[in-house]
Design a protein around this motif. Structure first.
Motif, PDB file in Angstrom:
ATOM      1  N   LYS A 164       0.847  -1.188   0.000  1.00  0.00           N
ATOM      2  CA  LYS A 164       0.000   0.000   0.000  1.00  0.00           C
ATOM      3  C   LYS A 164       0.890   1.247   0.000  1.00  0.00           C
ATOM      4  N   LEU A 165       0.441   2.283  -0.698  1.00  0.00           N
ATOM      5  CA  LEU A 165       1.188   3.534  -0.743  1.00  0.00           C
ATOM      6  C   LEU A 165       0.749   4.451   0.389  1.00  0.00           C
ATOM      7  N   ALA A 166       1.708   4.857   1.202  1.00  0.00           N
ATOM      8  CA  ALA A 166       1.444   5.759   2.318  1.00  0.00           C
ATOM      9  C   ALA A 166       2.274   7.020   2.161  1.00  0.00           C
ATOM     10  N   ILE A 167       1.658   8.164   2.417  1.00  0.00           N
ATOM     11  CA  ILE A 167       2.366   9.436   2.481  1.00  0.00           C
ATOM     12  C   ILE A 167       2.473   9.842   3.946  1.00  0.00           C
ATOM     13  N   VAL A 168       3.671  10.224   4.355  1.00  0.00           N
ATOM     14  CA  VAL A 168       3.893  10.719   5.713  1.00  0.00           C
ATOM     15  C   VAL A 168       4.543  12.091   5.601  1.00  0.00           C
ATOM     16  N   VAL A 227      -2.928   6.553  -3.422  1.00  0.00           N
ATOM     17  CA  VAL A 227      -2.559   6.719  -2.018  1.00  0.00           C
ATOM     18  C   VAL A 227      -3.614   6.055  -1.136  1.00  0.00           C
ATOM     19  N   ALA A 228      -3.185   5.114  -0.313  1.00  0.00           N
ATOM     20  CA  ALA A 228      -4.093   4.416   0.604  1.00  0.00           C
ATOM     21  C   ALA A 228      -4.063   5.022   2.000  1.00  0.00           C
ATOM     22  N   VAL A 229      -2.922   5.633   2.374  1.00  0.00           N
ATOM     23  CA  VAL A 229      -2.734   6.147   3.735  1.00  0.00           C
ATOM     24  C   VAL A 229      -2.081   7.518   3.655  1.00  0.00           C
ATOM     25  N   LEU A 230      -2.600   8.455   4.438  1.00  0.00           N
ATOM     26  CA  LEU A 230      -1.976   9.763   4.611  1.00  0.00           C
ATOM     27  C   LEU A 230      -1.810  10.029   6.091  1.00  0.00           C
ATOM     28  N   ILE A 231      -0.572  10.286   6.507  1.00  0.00           N
ATOM     29  CA  ILE A 231      -0.294  10.657   7.900  1.00  0.00           C
ATOM     30  C   ILE A 231       0.099  12.125   7.908  1.00  0.00           C
ATOM     31  N   ASN A 232      -0.805  12.983   8.359  1.00  0.00           N
ATOM     32  CA  ASN A 232      -0.527  14.417   8.479  1.00  0.00           C
ATOM     33  C   ASN A 232       0.190  14.663   9.800  1.00  0.00           C
ATOM     34  N   ASN A 233       1.513  14.606   9.739  1.00  0.00           N
ATOM     35  CA  ASN A 233       2.318  14.693  10.951  1.00  0.00           C
ATOM     36  C   ASN A 233       3.065  16.011  11.084  1.00  0.00           C
ATOM     37  N   ALA A 234       3.337  16.698   9.989  1.00  0.00           N
ATOM     38  CA  ALA A 234       4.135  17.929  10.041  1.00  0.00           C
ATOM     39  C   ALA A 234       3.501  18.952  10.978  1.00  0.00           C
TER      40      ALA A 234
END
Length: 234
Positions: A6-10, A75-82
């Motif tokens: 799965k494609l994840a953006i962090v 994109v399957a996952v997005l982690i908005n961490n910034a």
């Protein structure tokens, strides 16, 4: 969700929670795009870094286009961490610091999330995790701007989950207490120490949330160190 392939953006991947989350996702077989202003020291065939300023919608758009083109996946996952914070008297907070906090902590969630949602809707699956703070549930003196931005993250996350749940998209807000990260390098008067939680702890919570069954939805997760002042004598 099974995270394999799965494609994840962090976002915000150079250090701390973002860095630990990238490593945890890679261990699970995910393909990870790391967005940030500084590249992390991660070398892995399933990791690609994209120079991104989440304060700028054009920068986010460029990174999204490059990510989906280069990696060839939705994109399957997005982690908005910034995110970042400032500690000081309300009336002495520099206006540019105030603006930058909200542009990073709040606008960044909008700029990033709005791009991944259409394909998540089309796939009837996706998970967006917004890293908030206990400052998003409590009033915090001398951190008014940070608390205000994280209260906004809470409201945005709740509205997002109610809007997107019928499309099979989960939205989760995580509210950590103190975590031993470089966040405190720029927060005057507070130093990181070993009685705080570790970034790997938060990454573990993120994985647990992502891997939950399809009809099981974590909306809010608050986590804190058990002994923030260390073990006390009875």
């Amino acid at each position: 969700m099974n995270l394999t392939n799965k494609l994840a953006i962090v976002t915000g991947v150079s250090k701390g929670i973002g860095y630990a989350t990238v490593e945890a996702l890679l261990d699970k077989g995910a393909i990870v795009a790391g967005w940030g202003r500084t590249a992390p020291k991660i070398s892995h065939p399933n990791f690609q870094f994209y120079l991104t300023d989440v304060q700028q919608s054009e920068s986010v758009q460029d990174s999204y286009d490059a990510t989906t083109n280069d990696l060839g996946k939705d994109v399957a996952v997005l982690i908005n961490n910034a995110g970042f914070g400032f500690r000081g008297d309300f009336d002495k907070t520099p206006t540019d610091t105030w603006t930058s906090m909200f542009k990073t902590n709040v606008d960044g969630i909008f700029y990033c999330s709005r791009l991944v949602i259409p394909q998540m809707k089309a796939n009837d699956q996706g998970h967006i995790i917004n890293i908030a703070s206990i400052a998003g549930t409590l009033s915090v003196p001398n951190m008014v701007g940070y608390a205000g931005s994280k209260h906004a993250v809470r409201g945005i996350s709740h509205a997002m989950y109610m809007e997107l749940r019928e499309y099979g998209i989960k939205v989760t807000a995580i509210y950590p207490g103190s975590v031993k990260t470089n966040f405190f390098d720029k927060v005057e008067g507070i130093d990181a120490h070993d009685n705080m939680m570790m970034p790997e702890d938060i990454a573990g919570t993120i994985l647990h949330t992502l891997e939950s069954s399809d009809n099981y939805h974590h909306v809010d997760i608050e986590v804190r160190p058990l002994r923030p002042k260390g073990k006390q004598n009875a």
